[in-house]
Design a protein around this motif. Structure first.
Motif, PDB file in Angstrom:
ATOM      1  N   ARG A  54       0.798  -1.232   0.000  1.00 53.59           N
ATOM      2  CA  ARG A  54       0.000   0.000   0.000  1.00 53.59           C
ATOM      3  C   ARG A  54       0.834   1.287   0.000  1.00 53.59           C
ATOM      4  O   ARG A  54       0.542   2.191  -0.779  1.00 53.59           O
ATOM      5  CB  ARG A  54      -0.978  -0.009   1.163  1.00 53.59           C
ATOM      6  N   GLU A  67     -10.119  -0.831  -3.707  1.00 55.53           N
ATOM      7  CA  GLU A  67     -10.831  -1.687  -2.769  1.00 55.53           C
ATOM      8  C   GLU A  67     -12.277  -1.229  -2.590  1.00 55.53           C
ATOM      9  O   GLU A  67     -13.196  -2.044  -2.522  1.00 55.53           O
ATOM     10  CB  GLU A  67     -10.111  -1.712  -1.421  1.00 55.53           C
ATOM     11  N   ARG A  68     -12.478   0.067  -2.548  1.00 51.23           N
ATOM     12  CA  ARG A  68     -13.818   0.625  -2.361  1.00 51.23           C
ATOM     13  C   ARG A  68     -14.680   0.428  -3.607  1.00 51.23           C
ATOM     14  O   ARG A  68     -15.857   0.094  -3.518  1.00 51.23           O
ATOM     15  CB  ARG A  68     -13.691   2.116  -2.017  1.00 51.23           C
ATOM     16  N   THR A  71     -12.792  -4.100  -5.878  1.00 52.65           N
ATOM     17  CA  THR A  71     -12.412  -5.434  -5.419  1.00 52.65           C
ATOM     18  C   THR A  71     -12.926  -5.828  -4.049  1.00 52.65           C
ATOM     19  O   THR A  71     -12.903  -7.005  -3.707  1.00 52.65           O
ATOM     20  CB  THR A  71     -10.881  -5.569  -5.357  1.00 52.65           C
ATOM     21  N   HIS A  73     -12.240  -5.349   0.187  1.00 56.11           N
ATOM     22  CA  HIS A  73     -11.004  -5.312   0.975  1.00 56.11           C
ATOM     23  C   HIS A  73     -10.028  -6.392   0.503  1.00 56.11           C
ATOM     24  O   HIS A  73     -10.413  -7.533   0.290  1.00 56.11           O
ATOM     25  CB  HIS A  73     -11.310  -5.513   2.458  1.00 56.11           C
ATOM     26  N   LEU A  74      -8.784  -6.001   0.326  1.00 57.50           N
ATOM     27  CA  LEU A  74      -7.744  -6.937  -0.099  1.00 57.50           C
ATOM     28  C   LEU A  74      -6.828  -7.253   1.070  1.00 57.50           C
ATOM     29  O   LEU A  74      -6.395  -6.360   1.787  1.00 57.50           O
ATOM     30  CB  LEU A  74      -6.937  -6.339  -1.253  1.00 57.50           C
ATOM     31  N   LYS A  89      -9.144 -10.833  -9.537  1.00 53.31           N
ATOM     32  CA  LYS A  89      -9.079  -9.571  -8.774  1.00 53.31           C
ATOM     33  C   LYS A  89      -8.280  -8.531  -9.561  1.00 53.31           C
ATOM     34  O   LYS A  89      -8.653  -7.362  -9.616  1.00 53.31           O
ATOM     35  CB  LYS A  89      -8.447  -9.781  -7.399  1.00 53.31           C
TER      36      LYS A  89
END
Length: 180
Positions: A54, A67-68, A71, A73-74, A89
């Protein structure tokens, strides 16, 4: 590690937008506007792989946005290199970046086939499943391009390293397969 002019640099110098999803040797590349680099710790660390990645993604909030919006939350469980869900993903990330930011160049690294070929050999059931996972991911990307009316303005090149897939498996019929 890169010691020559890159394709990202050429695109940027001509006013284009660039993106890269888990492409090797891209950490800190100033020529990539939206960069989720392939980035692994060189020694054992106490944080998860996703928490390690990140901070080196650019722009700094791009992973949270993906993520939002694309996908969910990763974590090391939901985005684990070598798992069959990994490439799907990645395809979701590619589709979001394509639709939202419309980069002129995007590089994408689908890694599952590489992992499985190293783990189980080129003729294993797991490798055949990994090739199917990569084919599915490419299909998701092509489907998105068609649905968003971008397919006719995009060139897709699919390539592999090691020559593992050369002549053994057939990927999506609209994809170009080259192997070095």
């Amino acid at each position: 590690s890169i010691r020559t002019k890159t394709i990202w640099q050429t695109v940027k110098e001509h006013g284009g937008t660039t993106a890269s999803v888990f492409w090797p040797v891209t950490t800190g590349c100033k020529w990539i506007d939206f960069n989720l680099p392939e980035y692994f710790p060189t020694k054992r660390v106490s944080v998860s792989g996703m928490d390690y990645i990140r901070p080196v993604c650019t722009p700094t909030d791009i992973m949270a946005e993906l993520e939002r919006e694309a996908t969910g939350h990763l974590s090391d469980t939901t985005l684990r290199a070598g798992s069959f869900q990994y490439d799907a993903k990645v395809a979701s990330m590619v589709n979001y970046l394509t639709n939202r930011y419309k980069p002129d160049l995007m590089t994408v690294h689908l890694v599952t086939t590489d992992y499985k070929q190293h783990e189980t050999g080129i003729y294993s059931c797991e490798t055949r499943q990994a090739v199917a996972a990569a084919d599915h991911a490419i299909g998701l990307i092509l489907e998105n391009l068609e649905y968003t009316h971008q397919k006719d303005s995009v060139t897709i090149i699919v390539t592999g390293d090691h020559g593992f897939t050369q002549g053994r498996y057939r990927l999506h019929p609209n994809a170009l397969l080259a192997s070095n």
